[in-house]
Design an enzyme around this catalytic site. Structure first.
Site, PDB file in Angstrom:
ATOM      1  N   PRO A 216       0.734  -1.257   0.013  1.00 51.69           N
ATOM      2  CA  PRO A 216      -0.105  -0.036  -0.091  1.00 51.69           C
ATOM      3  C   PRO A 216       0.826   1.442   0.027  1.00 51.69           C
ATOM      4  O   PRO A 216       0.242   2.458  -0.145  1.00 51.69           O
ATOM      5  CB  PRO A 216      -0.911  -0.009   1.369  1.00 51.69           C
ATOM      6  CG  PRO A 216       0.024  -0.993   1.991  1.00 51.69           C
ATOM      7  CD  PRO A 216       0.707  -1.928   1.164  1.00 51.69           C
ATOM      8  N   PHE A 217       1.916   1.329   0.251  1.00 45.47           N
ATOM      9  CA  PHE A 217       2.748   2.346   0.264  1.00 45.47           C
ATOM     10  C   PHE A 217       4.299   2.437  -0.521  1.00 45.47           C
ATOM     11  O   PHE A 217       5.259   2.420  -0.138  1.00 45.47           O
ATOM     12  CB  PHE A 217       3.486   2.694   1.689  1.00 45.47           C
ATOM     13  CG  PHE A 217       2.084   2.947   2.542  1.00 45.47           C
ATOM     14  CD1 PHE A 217       1.464   3.992   2.605  1.00 45.47           C
ATOM     15  CD2 PHE A 217       1.570   2.038   3.648  1.00 45.47           C
ATOM     16  CE1 PHE A 217       0.480   4.359   3.262  1.00 45.47           C
ATOM     17  CE2 PHE A 217       0.608   2.282   4.513  1.00 45.47           C
ATOM     18  CZ  PHE A 217      -0.149   3.148   4.233  1.00 45.47           C
ATOM     19  N   GLU A 234       4.016  -0.298   5.105  1.00 41.82           N
ATOM     20  CA  GLU A 234       3.791   0.543   6.612  1.00 41.82           C
ATOM     21  C   GLU A 234       3.579   1.867   6.287  1.00 41.82           C
ATOM     22  O   GLU A 234       4.475   2.668   5.619  1.00 41.82           O
ATOM     23  CB  GLU A 234       5.091   0.096   7.622  1.00 41.82           C
ATOM     24  CG  GLU A 234       4.752   0.635   9.040  1.00 41.82           C
ATOM     25  CD  GLU A 234       5.861   0.108   9.829  1.00 41.82           C
ATOM     26  OE1 GLU A 234       5.845   0.661  11.244  1.00 41.82           O
ATOM     27  OE2 GLU A 234       6.733  -0.531   9.362  1.00 41.82           O
ATOM     28  N   LYS A 250       4.753  -4.630  13.420  1.00 48.94           N
ATOM     29  CA  LYS A 250       5.420  -5.662  14.348  1.00 48.94           C
ATOM     30  C   LYS A 250       4.874  -6.790  14.401  1.00 48.94           C
ATOM     31  O   LYS A 250       3.707  -7.003  14.796  1.00 48.94           O
ATOM     32  CB  LYS A 250       5.643  -4.998  15.662  1.00 48.94           C
ATOM     33  CG  LYS A 250       6.765  -3.979  15.849  1.00 48.94           C
ATOM     34  CD  LYS A 250       8.026  -4.687  15.627  1.00 48.94           C
ATOM     35  CE  LYS A 250       9.515  -3.900  15.547  1.00 48.94           C
ATOM     36  NZ  LYS A 250       9.409  -3.645  14.239  1.00 48.94           N
TER      37      LYS A 250
END
Length: 431
Positions: A216-217, A234, A250
């Protein structure tokens, strides 16, 4: 002032690929792609920013203050990055480990041309000095009237490790000694993979990496001769009006082609005591960071230890939000929370000191952040992980991976987790 024009594009996938290629002609280029992932805090699907009108490039000294002045003066869109080593501008810390990449510590530019994609709608957002080029640019992108990438790929890219397996185990054992003494509770220990005297085609390499992971990034960043090819899952920090959002990761588990086994891997990750403990410790750290500016009682954990599935791995993600005063400077918000807790440890300053002592490479842009500021003082930044960094002039290529070390860590398992995270990058480069 900027001019906006919006067009409907029938084949958006083809247009995206053409847009990425068209952007290669510029010395400064930032491409951010959500790969169609949608959640509560999603913005546009993709955005391309190119052709700097102004820029700021600096080392760590007074970097945040310089960025604050630059952002306040431009009052415009800014795209760029914050390297991990900006920790030295916030705390009394240093970065003296080996650096083969030689990226600036901070780089942002004010683009003349911004093109955003939302579903099948494409918006051209151009500064007035170039707004007469919108129709021609749309035609060039749609018809493929641009130079194709000509950079040559080395036939055999030999990936080397900065530290070998036995040395990795020794360093993790030293970190565990710090944990057992009570110096820290957790720290993210990273290792570098690298190649020297190699040539890659950055655009094609990015496209391969993105097609494997589809995160997504995702980011393709080109700043003169320096490239970031990023498949990050993230988010570091986002600001929408007076709300800030952090989504640390995490907890990692592999995928399986067998559906039943894959579901079992998700269940096991959800119930893994060690992984949940890692995540909760970082959530507490992020809550503390956000509370520095948050209005009283507004720091909220919206999701705790939720497992999300990506093409390569399952990840445990938490979402923490807070409300900040309307007049809070956006650069100050970043400075108060940087570097992100998921890449440092707890307590943060002690963890960063031990990381610097035990790691063999300067992190630089790895475990920093890439993103943008808007004219309304909003911003959105990812965490630079699952990424290939490349200095074209030096022919130096690097990618790093890490894992969280806690009291329950087993060095062999941590090493295996690093190899799992490195898999996509190695697959792309050693194809």
């Amino acid at each position: 002032m900027r001019k906006k024009l919006t067009f409907t594009i029938p084949d958006i996938a083809q247009f995206k690929e053409a847009l990425l290629q068209w952007g290669q002609q510029f010395e400064e280029m930032a491409w951010l792609d959500s790969n169609a992932h949608q959640n509560t805090y999603s913005s546009f699907d993709s955005v391309l920013a190119v052709d700097a009108l102004t820029a700021i490039e600096t080392d760590t000294q007074n970097a945040f203050e310089d960025l604050k002045i630059y952002q306040s003066n431009t009052k415009d869109w800014l795209f760029g990055y914050l390297s991990y080593d900006l920790k030295n501008d916030i705390e009394a810390l240093t970065s003296t480990n080996f650096d083969g990449l030689h990226f600036p510590s901070l780089y942002f530019f004010q683009p003349k041309k911004i093109i955003t994609i939302h579903k099948n709608r494409v918006t051209f957002n151009y500064l007035n000095m170039v707004d007469d080029e919108i129709e021609n640019d749309l035609k060039d992108i749609s018809e493929g009237n641009y130079l194709q990438s000509q950079q040559k790929q080395s036939k055999n890219i030999g990936i080397k490790l900065r530290i070998f397996k036995d040395e990795y185990f020794r360093q993790v054992e030293k970190m565990l000694e710090h944990i057992h003494r009570g110096d820290i509770y957790e720290a993210n220990f990273c290792q570098e993979f690298y190649a020297e005297n190699v040539g890659i085609d950055p655009q094609k390499t990015y496209q391969k990496l993105n097609s494997i992971s589809r995160p997504p990034f995702a980011t393709f960043l080109k700043l003169n001769d320096k490239y970031l090819l990023c498949a990050s899952p993230e988010r570091y920090l986002k600001k929408e009006a007076n709300k800030i959002i952090s989504q640390p990761i995490k907890g990692t588990a592999k995928r399986s082609v067998d559906l039943e086994e894959d579901r079992l891997l998700v269940t096991n990750l959800e119930n893994d005591i060690k992984e949940r403990a890692e995540n909760v410790m970082i959530v507490d750290l992020v809550r503390n960071d956000l509370s520095k500016s948050a209005l009283k009682g507004t720091v909220t954990v919206e999701e705790l230890c939720k497992v999300y599935t990506f093409d390569q791995v399952h990840q445990m993600i938490s979402t923490i939000t807070a409300t900040v005063p309307d007049n809070k400077n956006p650069v100050e918000l970043i400075k108060e929370t940087f570097p992100m807790g998921s890449m440092t440890g707890a307590p943060k300053v002690s963890a960063m000191k031990i990381i610097e002592e035990l790691e063999a490479s300067k992190r630089g842009l790895y475990s920093g952040a890439v993103g943008y500021f808007t004219p309304e003082n909003d911003f959105d930044f990812n965490v630079v992980i699952r990424s290939i960094l490349y200095n074209y002039t030096r022919k130096y290529l690097s990618f790093s991976v890490g894992s969280a070390i806690t009291a329950k860590s087993v060095p062999e398992k941590e090493y295996d987790e690093c190899l799992l995270k490195a898999k996509a990058m190695r697959q792309v480069l050693e194809d």
